[in-house]
Motif scaffolding. Structure first.
Motif, PDB file in Angstrom:
ATOM      1  N   ASP A 391     -43.763  27.981  24.867  1.00 32.27           N
ATOM      2  CA  ASP A 391     -43.227  29.023  24.212  1.00 32.27           C
ATOM      3  C   ASP A 391     -41.730  28.931  23.689  1.00 32.27           C
ATOM      4  O   ASP A 391     -41.031  29.804  23.247  1.00 32.27           O
ATOM      5  CB  ASP A 391     -43.150  30.371  25.109  1.00 32.27           C
ATOM      6  N   GLY A 392     -41.335  27.731  23.956  1.00 28.95           N
ATOM      7  CA  GLY A 392     -39.765  27.365  23.635  1.00 28.95           C
ATOM      8  C   GLY A 392     -38.764  27.961  24.632  1.00 28.95           C
ATOM      9  O   GLY A 392     -37.654  28.067  24.567  1.00 28.95           O
ATOM     10  N   ASN A 393     -39.576  28.595  25.630  1.00 26.18           N
ATOM     11  CA  ASN A 393     -38.615  29.261  26.742  1.00 26.18           C
ATOM     12  C   ASN A 393     -38.441  28.465  27.967  1.00 26.18           C
ATOM     13  O   ASN A 393     -39.043  28.156  28.881  1.00 26.18           O
ATOM     14  CB  ASN A 393     -39.445  30.433  27.064  1.00 26.18           C
ATOM     15  N   LEU A 394     -37.125  27.975  28.244  1.00 27.92           N
ATOM     16  CA  LEU A 394     -36.649  27.292  29.404  1.00 27.92           C
ATOM     17  C   LEU A 394     -35.662  28.037  30.155  1.00 27.92           C
ATOM     18  O   LEU A 394     -34.943  28.873  29.825  1.00 27.92           O
ATOM     19  CB  LEU A 394     -35.857  26.041  28.826  1.00 27.92           C
ATOM     20  N   HIS A 395     -35.942  27.816  31.393  1.00 25.16           N
ATOM     21  CA  HIS A 395     -34.786  28.545  32.320  1.00 25.16           C
ATOM     22  C   HIS A 395     -34.047  27.386  32.812  1.00 25.16           C
ATOM     23  O   HIS A 395     -34.537  26.408  33.665  1.00 25.16           O
ATOM     24  CB  HIS A 395     -35.609  28.988  33.707  1.00 25.16           C
ATOM     25  N   VAL A 396     -32.979  27.098  32.249  1.00 25.23           N
ATOM     26  CA  VAL A 396     -31.773  25.842  32.567  1.00 25.23           C
ATOM     27  C   VAL A 396     -31.203  26.588  33.708  1.00 25.23           C
ATOM     28  O   VAL A 396     -30.068  27.355  33.375  1.00 25.23           O
ATOM     29  CB  VAL A 396     -30.867  25.556  31.336  1.00 25.23           C
ATOM     30  N   ASN A 397     -31.358  26.337  34.885  1.00 17.41           N
ATOM     31  CA  ASN A 397     -30.630  26.937  36.150  1.00 17.41           C
ATOM     32  C   ASN A 397     -29.466  25.747  36.691  1.00 17.41           C
ATOM     33  O   ASN A 397     -29.807  24.625  36.280  1.00 17.41           O
ATOM     34  CB  ASN A 397     -31.334  27.229  37.217  1.00 17.41           C
ATOM     35  N   PHE A 398     -28.420  26.266  37.057  1.00 13.60           N
ATOM     36  CA  PHE A 398     -27.428  25.493  37.647  1.00 13.60           C
ATOM     37  C   PHE A 398     -27.412  25.860  39.137  1.00 13.60           C
ATOM     38  O   PHE A 398     -27.065  26.848  39.412  1.00 13.60           O
ATOM     39  CB  PHE A 398     -25.852  25.601  36.868  1.00 13.60           C
ATOM     40  N   LEU A 399     -27.674  24.649  39.983  1.00 16.37           N
ATOM     41  CA  LEU A 399     -27.528  25.033  41.245  1.00 16.37           C
ATOM     42  C   LEU A 399     -26.227  24.653  41.605  1.00 16.37           C
ATOM     43  O   LEU A 399     -25.513  23.378  41.430  1.00 16.37           O
ATOM     44  CB  LEU A 399     -28.491  24.018  42.045  1.00 16.37           C
TER      45      LEU A 399
END
Ligand code: FAD
Length: 477
Positions: A391-399
């Motif tokens: 879907d082009g949907n990313l969760h770019v998470n920062f730990l």
């Protein structure tokens, strides 16, 4: 108009609420209210004047009228799994939470008409289960399915893992029942597929995050249960290969693909180390991973087709490695790794979350851009991108280390959002706006869209009584 300015006002308001729903369903003790005041990940906290737990649409309507009479603001709440600080009160201690969790009845399931009617407080899991028991499939699914409630799903227009084939929550709604800000019940609950009789008003409340009305029930669209399902785990070198893989799978399987998810190796390794009973699906730790699920209505024959396509992809060097789940346990293991990405990372520190979307072809550029940030990413920060890449949907998470969360939040998300803007994406793909993204989302809206949004809010909730401060800055109403 009265407002809660003194203890006597609060006490009169609470007495009226008790008369409406029964004393047992008006919570005021700190220990009883706690779980309604913290969000799922305990990242956001507010203070409620009370928690109201109505058991019917008529009771919701009565509470809304009582709140209006006493000048009290209402925060509707479902399963409280929202990720944008939208379903808990602010810290004034003057707002009340109106929890829909007691309204959890499945009112009807009609397999021939392919719809069901459920109350807003039904757990998403329970909705799926009731559909399955009637021989039908309700496709909305996500990592929070055991805790989120359908009213919350619709109010956030949730996405999840099957959007590719079945659409967002909005696409699964045929009708709605809503309590308006003035206490009237808007009955749009007819399960019709075709109804071109003017404005489609139900759409106003889907994705409105409780700011325009309180959803009390919904007529949902059902699908056929796929009989054969194939789940594969593939490893690739680069995100660009995952995008090529997606195209090849689309060419081969078209609309039969229900999920196409991507994970980075760091995220997979953390999940394998931190979650119980989880194993890496392929032997080697590879740079990027794809989880693809394909299903159809026939009993068999799909797996052989998938195997043929995967063999070609491996031979062409597009995948480094790949495996197809042989058992339900293997499939569950793959999904546990995908859905446990936030849970496993949160065991190692604080997660600064994002929920962005860009045109699918731009995903490699987005990730390459982040790789090139250099010193803008402090050494003690781990970037963990994963998500619904189909879907082009990313969760770019920062730990990040807990102690650094406040310092890093704005710089990291600000930089990410600049990149998303350059690629003409959106900074909220499926989680919504809440308080957390209100300013950032608003700054990106065209002036005409901002103006229209404020007019709609003023028209439906002229006294800004429903979830104030969410989506729109109250000072601009
Ligand atoms: P809540 O958190 O209670 O409320 C969310 C918003 O809706 C609030 O603004 C609230 O005021 C409003 N609201 C709630 N109920 C009503 C109602 N009846 N009427 C009017 N307004 C109401 N989201 C996705 O889209 N895709 C995912 O894949 C996904 N995965 C997740 C995985 C995990 C582990 C977690 C914790 C969350 C995930 N989420 C995901 C986010 C979240 O689960 C969804 O946003 C979900 O739809 C929220 O439902 P809820 O019942 O918990 O709503």
């Amino acid at each position: 108009m009265a407002s809660l300015t003194a203890d006597s006002d609060l006490s009169a308001f609470l007495d009226a609420c008790r008369a409406a729903v029964g004393a047992a369903y008006v919570l005021t003790a700190a220990e009883d209210m706690q779980r309604f005041e913290w969000d799922f990940w305990r990242q956001y906290h507010g203070r409620a004047a009370a928690v109201l737990r109505p058991g019917s649409t008529a009771e919701v309507a009565e509470l809304v009228v009582v709140a209006a009479r006493h000048g009290v603001k209402i925060v509707p709440q479902g399963g409280n799994t929202g990720l944008v600080n939208g379903g808990i009160p602010d810290d004034s201690g003057a707002q009340v939470v109106l929890s829909l969790e007691r309204m959890n009845k499945v009112r009807a399931v009609d397999p021939s008409g392919e719809h069901m009617i459920v109350e807003a407080g039904c757990l998403l899991d329970a909705v799926q289960q009731a559909a399955a028991e009637a021989g039908r499939f309700f496709p909305l699914a996500m990592g929070s399915s055991g805790s989120c409630r359908i009213g919350g799903n619709l109010s956030t227009n949730a996405g999840g893992i099957n959007v590719l084939r079945y659409g967002m929550a909005r696409d699964l709604v045929l009708g709605l029942e809503v309590v308006l800000a003035d206490g009237r019940i808007l009955d749009l609950l007819r399960p019709l597929r075709k109804d071109n009789t003017g404005y489609d008003l139900k759409q106003l409340f889907i994705g409105a995050e409780g700011t325009l009305g309180i959803i009390t029930a919904a007529a949902l669209r059902l699908a056929a249960i796929p009989r054969e399902r194939v789940t594969a785990w593939l490893s690739v070198v680069r995100p660009a290969d995952a995008i090529t893989l997606f195209k090849r799978c689309r060419d081969a399987f078209g609309e039969l693909i229900s999920a196409f998810e991507m994970l980075c190796s760091r995220g997979v390794e953390i999940a394998v180390e931190e979650l119980e009973h989880v194993q890496r699906p392929v032997a080697e730790a590879q740079p990027w991973h794809v989880l693809v699920e394909i299903s159809w209505m026939f009993e068999d024959g799909l797996r052989a087709r998938v195997e043929t396509v995967l063999a070609d992809l491996l031979e062409a060097g597009l995948c480094l490695d790949g495996t197809i789940a042989e058992t339900e346990a293997q499939r569950a293991n793959m999904w546990r790794i995908r859905e446990g990405q936030s849970e496993s990372a949160s065991k190692r520190g604080y997660i600064i979350r994002s929920d962005i979307t860009v045109p699918i072809a731009e995903i490699p550029r987005l990730l390459a851009d982040i790789d090139g940030w250099g010193d803008a990413i402090p050494a003690n920060v781990t970037v963990l991108p994963f998500g619904h890449v189909g879907d082009g949907n990313l969760h770019v998470n920062f730990l990040v280390p807990e102690a650094k969360a406040k310092d890093y939040y704005d710089p990291l998300l600000g930089r990410l959002y600049d990149t998303v803007d350059r690629l003409r994406g959106s900074i909220s793909a499926e989680h919504g706006v809440g308080r957390a993204k209100r300013t950032a989302v608003d700054a990106r809206k065209p002036a005409a869209a901002r103006d229209l949004s404020r007019r709609i809010k003023r028209a439906l909730d002229p006294e800004n009584r429903l979830n104030p401060g969410i989506v729109i800055d109250p000072s601009e109403l």
